[in-house]
Scaffold this motif. Structure first.
Motif, PDB file in Angstrom:
ATOM      1  N   TRP A 109      43.358 -69.210 -28.063  1.00 16.49           N
ATOM      2  CA  TRP A 109      42.743 -69.019 -29.365  1.00 16.49           C
ATOM      3  C   TRP A 109      41.250 -69.273 -29.219  1.00 16.49           C
ATOM      4  O   TRP A 109      40.806 -69.985 -28.332  1.00 16.49           O
ATOM      5  CB  TRP A 109      43.323 -69.976 -30.396  1.00 16.49           C
ATOM      6  CG  TRP A 109      44.782 -69.764 -30.683  1.00 16.49           C
ATOM      7  CD1 TRP A 109      45.542 -68.681 -30.384  1.00 16.49           C
ATOM      8  CD2 TRP A 109      45.658 -70.698 -31.322  1.00 16.49           C
ATOM      9  NE1 TRP A 109      46.828 -68.861 -30.801  1.00 16.49           N
ATOM     10  CE2 TRP A 109      46.927 -70.093 -31.396  1.00 16.49           C
ATOM     11  CE3 TRP A 109      45.494 -71.958 -31.855  1.00 16.49           C
ATOM     12  CZ2 TRP A 109      48.023 -70.716 -31.967  1.00 16.49           C
ATOM     13  CZ3 TRP A 109      46.585 -72.580 -32.429  1.00 16.49           C
ATOM     14  CH2 TRP A 109      47.833 -71.966 -32.493  1.00 16.49           C
ATOM     15  N   ARG A 110      40.477 -68.731 -30.137  1.00 11.56           N
ATOM     16  CA  ARG A 110      39.047 -69.012 -30.079  1.00 11.56           C
ATOM     17  C   ARG A 110      38.816 -70.471 -30.491  1.00 11.56           C
ATOM     18  O   ARG A 110      39.692 -71.122 -31.063  1.00 11.56           O
ATOM     19  CB  ARG A 110      38.240 -68.047 -30.933  1.00 11.56           C
ATOM     20  CG  ARG A 110      38.765 -67.716 -32.227  1.00 11.56           C
ATOM     21  CD  ARG A 110      37.968 -66.675 -33.004  1.00 11.56           C
ATOM     22  NE  ARG A 110      38.561 -66.642 -34.323  1.00 11.56           N
ATOM     23  CZ  ARG A 110      38.290 -67.511 -35.277  1.00 11.56           C
ATOM     24  NH1 ARG A 110      37.392 -68.441 -35.076  1.00 11.56           N
ATOM     25  NH2 ARG A 110      38.901 -67.445 -36.441  1.00 11.56           N
ATOM     26  N   GLU A 111      37.658 -70.977 -30.170  1.00 21.19           N
ATOM     27  CA  GLU A 111      37.366 -72.406 -30.337  1.00 21.19           C
ATOM     28  C   GLU A 111      37.559 -72.900 -31.770  1.00 21.19           C
ATOM     29  O   GLU A 111      38.145 -73.957 -32.003  1.00 21.19           O
ATOM     30  CB  GLU A 111      35.932 -72.687 -29.884  1.00 21.19           C
ATOM     31  CG  GLU A 111      35.565 -74.138 -29.896  1.00 21.19           C
ATOM     32  CD  GLU A 111      34.158 -74.377 -29.389  1.00 21.19           C
ATOM     33  OE1 GLU A 111      33.549 -75.359 -29.835  1.00 21.19           O
ATOM     34  OE2 GLU A 111      33.677 -73.592 -28.555  1.00 21.19           O
ATOM     35  N   GLY A 112      37.075 -72.148 -32.730  1.00 22.42           N
ATOM     36  CA  GLY A 112      37.200 -72.556 -34.122  1.00 22.42           C
ATOM     37  C   GLY A 112      38.643 -72.637 -34.594  1.00 22.42           C
ATOM     38  O   GLY A 112      39.028 -73.562 -35.314  1.00 22.42           O
ATOM     39  N   ARG A 113      39.436 -71.672 -34.169  1.00 20.38           N
ATOM     40  CA  ARG A 113      40.842 -71.658 -34.586  1.00 20.38           C
ATOM     41  C   ARG A 113      41.614 -72.821 -33.962  1.00 20.38           C
ATOM     42  O   ARG A 113      42.408 -73.474 -34.633  1.00 20.38           O
ATOM     43  CB  ARG A 113      41.490 -70.337 -34.211  1.00 20.38           C
ATOM     44  CG  ARG A 113      42.922 -70.247 -34.673  1.00 20.38           C
ATOM     45  CD  ARG A 113      43.525 -68.897 -34.392  1.00 20.38           C
ATOM     46  NE  ARG A 113      44.916 -68.884 -34.818  1.00 20.38           N
ATOM     47  CZ  ARG A 113      45.802 -68.022 -34.396  1.00 20.38           C
ATOM     48  NH1 ARG A 113      45.459 -67.075 -33.545  1.00 20.38           N
ATOM     49  NH2 ARG A 113      47.047 -68.081 -34.817  1.00 20.38           N
ATOM     50  N   SER A 114      41.393 -73.082 -32.681  1.00 20.93           N
ATOM     51  CA  SER A 114      42.115 -74.185 -32.041  1.00 20.93           C
ATOM     52  C   SER A 114      41.676 -75.536 -32.614  1.00 20.93           C
ATOM     53  O   SER A 114      42.501 -76.433 -32.797  1.00 20.93           O
ATOM     54  CB  SER A 114      41.949 -74.143 -30.527  1.00 20.93           C
ATOM     55  OG  SER A 114      40.611 -74.309 -30.157  1.00 20.93           O
ATOM     56  N   GLY A 115      40.400 -75.676 -32.929  1.00 22.16           N
ATOM     57  CA  GLY A 115      39.925 -76.912 -33.546  1.00 22.16           C
ATOM     58  C   GLY A 115      40.508 -77.124 -34.924  1.00 22.16           C
ATOM     59  O   GLY A 115      40.955 -78.223 -35.265  1.00 22.16           O
ATOM     60  N   SER A 116      40.538 -76.060 -35.720  1.00 19.16           N
ATOM     61  CA  SER A 116      41.129 -76.151 -37.059  1.00 19.16           C
ATOM     62  C   SER A 116      42.607 -76.490 -36.979  1.00 19.16           C
ATOM     63  O   SER A 116      43.111 -77.293 -37.770  1.00 19.16           O
ATOM     64  CB  SER A 116      40.957 -74.831 -37.810  1.00 19.16           C
ATOM     65  OG  SER A 116      39.612 -74.556 -38.026  1.00 19.16           O
ATOM     66  N   PHE A 117      43.297 -75.884 -36.022  1.00 18.10           N
ATOM     67  CA  PHE A 117      44.715 -76.169 -35.861  1.00 18.10           C
ATOM     68  C   PHE A 117      44.937 -77.641 -35.531  1.00 18.10           C
ATOM     69  O   PHE A 117      45.813 -78.294 -36.107  1.00 18.10           O
ATOM     70  CB  PHE A 117      45.326 -75.286 -34.766  1.00 18.10           C
ATOM     71  CG  PHE A 117      46.766 -75.612 -34.490  1.00 18.10           C
ATOM     72  CD1 PHE A 117      47.759 -75.144 -35.332  1.00 18.10           C
ATOM     73  CD2 PHE A 117      47.117 -76.401 -33.410  1.00 18.10           C
ATOM     74  CE1 PHE A 117      49.082 -75.464 -35.096  1.00 18.10           C
ATOM     75  CE2 PHE A 117      48.444 -76.717 -33.167  1.00 18.10           C
ATOM     76  CZ  PHE A 117      49.432 -76.251 -34.013  1.00 18.10           C
ATOM     77  N   GLY A 118      44.135 -78.176 -34.608  1.00 20.76           N
ATOM     78  CA  GLY A 118      44.288 -79.575 -34.221  1.00 20.76           C
ATOM     79  C   GLY A 118      44.069 -80.529 -35.377  1.00 20.76           C
ATOM     80  O   GLY A 118      44.861 -81.455 -35.592  1.00 20.76           O
ATOM     81  N   VAL A 119      43.013 -80.313 -36.133  1.00 23.34           N
ATOM     82  CA  VAL A 119      42.704 -81.190 -37.262  1.00 23.34           C
ATOM     83  C   VAL A 119      43.793 -81.086 -38.331  1.00 23.34           C
ATOM     84  O   VAL A 119      44.295 -82.103 -38.831  1.00 23.34           O
ATOM     85  CB  VAL A 119      41.311 -80.866 -37.853  1.00 23.34           C
ATOM     86  CG1 VAL A 119      41.088 -81.586 -39.162  1.00 23.34           C
ATOM     87  CG2 VAL A 119      40.227 -81.222 -36.847  1.00 23.34           C
TER      88      VAL A 119
END
Length: 106
Positions: free
Chosen positions: A51-61
């Motif tokens: 996933w792109r960086e923003g999507r993976s970060g949003s998923f984690g949070v």
């Protein structure tokens, strides 16, 4: 996103009881650290899924915050310790810290 947040707040306002805890209670470090770990783990999962960086970060949070809210919902049942906005605040702070630490390590 706003609708989900509003629905969550309204849903949690019907809890059977609220916890009578302190901001620095014994379990606050556990909430913070577990949410930080879950946020970083969710971010890593997203990266492994390409996933792109923003999507993976949003998923984690969101993964960490969702599990924190689920835990508080479980606590709010009759016979539980009660919903704690203080615990949930530590969950959110931990999720944000996990996100930041994961991105610092990149």
């Amino acid at each position: 996103m706003r609708i989900c947040l509003l629905a969550g707040i309204l849903f949690c306002s019907g809890c059977t009881h609220m916890a009578q805890d302190e901001w620095t209670g014994r379990d606050k470090a556990q909430h913070f650290l577990s949410s930080a770990f879950l946020s970083a783990a969710g971010n890593a999962y997203g990266e492994h899924q390409n996933w792109r960086e923003g999507r993976s970060g949003s998923f984690g949070v969101m993964f960490a915050i969702t599990l924190g809210a689920a835990k508080e919902l479980y606590d709010s049942r009759e016979g539980g310790s009660g919903w704690s906005w203080k615990d949930f605040s530590w969950d959110v702070a931990g999720a944000a810290t996990g996100y930041a630490l994961w991105n610092l390590g990149q």
